[in-house]
Design an enzyme around this catalytic site. Structure first.
Site, PDB file in Angstrom:
ATOM      1  N   PRO A  88       0.829  -1.209   0.000  1.00  0.00           N
ATOM      2  CA  PRO A  88       0.000   0.000   0.000  1.00  0.00           C
ATOM      3  C   PRO A  88       0.869   1.268   0.000  1.00  0.00           C
ATOM      4  CG  PRO A  88      -0.625  -1.491   1.780  1.00  0.00           C
ATOM      5  CD  PRO A  88       0.641  -2.019   1.190  1.00  0.00           C
ATOM      6  N   GLU A 115       2.419  -7.333   8.110  1.00  0.00           N
ATOM      7  CA  GLU A 115       2.674  -5.895   7.938  1.00  0.00           C
ATOM      8  C   GLU A 115       3.651  -5.669   6.787  1.00  0.00           C
ATOM      9  OE1 GLU A 115      -0.033  -5.742  10.317  1.00  0.00           O
ATOM     10  OE2 GLU A 115       0.808  -3.821   9.674  1.00  0.00           O
ATOM     11  N   ARG A 157      -2.479  -9.049 -20.798  1.00  0.00           N
ATOM     12  CA  ARG A 157      -3.442  -8.727 -21.863  1.00  0.00           C
ATOM     13  C   ARG A 157      -2.807  -7.837 -22.925  1.00  0.00           C
ATOM     14  NH1 ARG A 157      -5.736  -3.645 -21.541  1.00  0.00           N
ATOM     15  NH2 ARG A 157      -7.615  -4.196 -22.741  1.00  0.00           N
ATOM     16  N   ASP A 172      -7.998   1.222 -25.225  1.00  0.00           N
ATOM     17  CA  ASP A 172      -8.398   1.066 -23.816  1.00  0.00           C
ATOM     18  C   ASP A 172      -8.908   2.379 -23.233  1.00  0.00           C
ATOM     19  OD1 ASP A 172      -6.012  -1.265 -22.346  1.00  0.00           O
ATOM     20  OD2 ASP A 172      -8.004  -1.476 -23.246  1.00  0.00           O
TER      21      ASP A 172
HETATM   22  O1  LIG Z   1      -3.165  -3.242  -0.425  1.00  0.00           O
HETATM   23  B1  LIG Z   1      -1.990  -3.776  -0.945  1.00  0.00           B
HETATM   24  O2  LIG Z   1      -1.590  -3.395  -2.203  1.00  0.00           O
HETATM   25  C1  LIG Z   1      -1.127  -4.728  -0.109  1.00  0.00           C
HETATM   26  C2  LIG Z   1       0.023  -5.265  -0.697  1.00  0.00           C
HETATM   27  C3  LIG Z   1       0.841  -6.112   0.051  1.00  0.00           C
HETATM   28  C4  LIG Z   1       0.492  -6.396   1.368  1.00  0.00           C
HETATM   29  C5  LIG Z   1       1.121  -7.186   2.359  1.00  0.00           C
HETATM   30  C6  LIG Z   1       0.321  -7.103   3.480  1.00  0.00           C
HETATM   31  N1  LIG Z   1      -0.732  -6.294   3.216  1.00  0.00           N
HETATM   32  C7  LIG Z   1      -0.655  -5.854   1.942  1.00  0.00           C
HETATM   33  C8  LIG Z   1      -1.500  -5.003   1.211  1.00  0.00           C
END
Ligand SMILES: OB(O)c1ccc2cc[nH]c2c1
Length: 242
Positions: A88, A115, A157, A172
């Site tokens: 994230p 995490e 794709r 697209d």
């Molecule tokens: O929301 B995400 O893109 C995402 C990606 C990797 C991990 C690893 C633990 N939580 C995650 C969330």
């Protein structure tokens, strides 16, 4: 030209859908090679521990660098690759990212859980190969596997031979910087709703104009940020009139 994609995860079964439908056919056709690897294969303890408590305290667990290092060394031994780590906290993954990665020979995806992965894993591989920490959007998943499914589909794709009609990859959404407008097919009237007349007129200029107007209207309503990002010359007089 084939692309080799490897995914390392503690939930290999999560990636099974990649072998279905269009992507499955692309794999069978040899347009793309997919390897899914269970991270726990590189543990040596009876508990197959892949995580541990975070230095500095805080909630949750962090994935151990040793296990990831052994797994990625093994997977990367097959040759140079771009390492992709969904998180994230990553840079945004966009259609432009997908286009760029579609030109790569090898992509290796490291799926985090908990995490996330000890930062030294990214730091150690970034010293010798391209490493991208990427996010697929501003929401938080439980792990990287779903993000990898999204990115693999967006990339595969675009590979020659994968889509029946490659032109649609060019046309697209986002390729002209606007959202796609509404689409219609038979019947001409359905539950009291009719297909817009212009689409049945045979007047291709009027149809193109109508479609462009609907795309501009939808983009302005749903993604004004895309309008602001358009290059100066992207909108002609007729567009601006809209
Ligand atoms: O929301 B995400 O893109 C995402 C990606 C990797 C991990 C690893 C633990 N939580 C995650 C969330």
């Amino acid at each position: 030209r084939r692309v080799r994609i490897d995914v390392v995860t503690i939930f290999p079964g999560y990636l099974a859908p990649l072998r279905e439908a269009l992507l499955g056919r692309a794999i069978e056709a040899g347009l793309v090679e997919l390897g899914v690897h269970d991270l726990r294969d590189w543990t040596h303890d009876v508990h197959q521990a892949v995580d541990d408590s975070p230095y500095g305290g805080g909630p949750g667990m962090v994935m151990r660098p040793q296990v990831w290092g052994e797994a990625l060394d093994a997977v990367l031994a097959a040759g140079p690759a771009r390492l992709v780590v969904p998180t994230p906290a990553g840079r945004p993954f966009t259609q432009a990212t997908a286009q760029a990665w579609a030109g790569e020979e090898r992509l290796v995806f490291a799926c985090g859980r908990y995490e996330g992965i000890d930062q030294r894993v990214v730091d150690s591989y970034a010293a010798r190969m391209p490493v991208d920490e990427v996010s697929i959007g501003d929401y938080v998943l439980v792990g990287g596997e779903v993000a990898v499914m999204v990115m693999v589909e967006a990339v595969v794709r675009l590979l020659p031979g994968v889509l029946g009609n490659p032109v649609s990859a060019q046309e697209d959404s986002f390729s002209d910087g606007l959202l796609e407008g509404p689409a219609y097919t038979r019947p001409v009237s359905w539950r009291g709703l009719d297909v817009p007349e212009v689409l049945r007129s045979g007047n291709h200029a009027a149809i193109a104009r109508w479609r462009r107007d609907r795309a501009l209207e939808r983009t302005a309503a749903r993604r004004p940020d895309l309008l602001d990002a358009l290059p100066e010359d992207a909108l002609d007089r007729a567009d601006r009139a809209f």
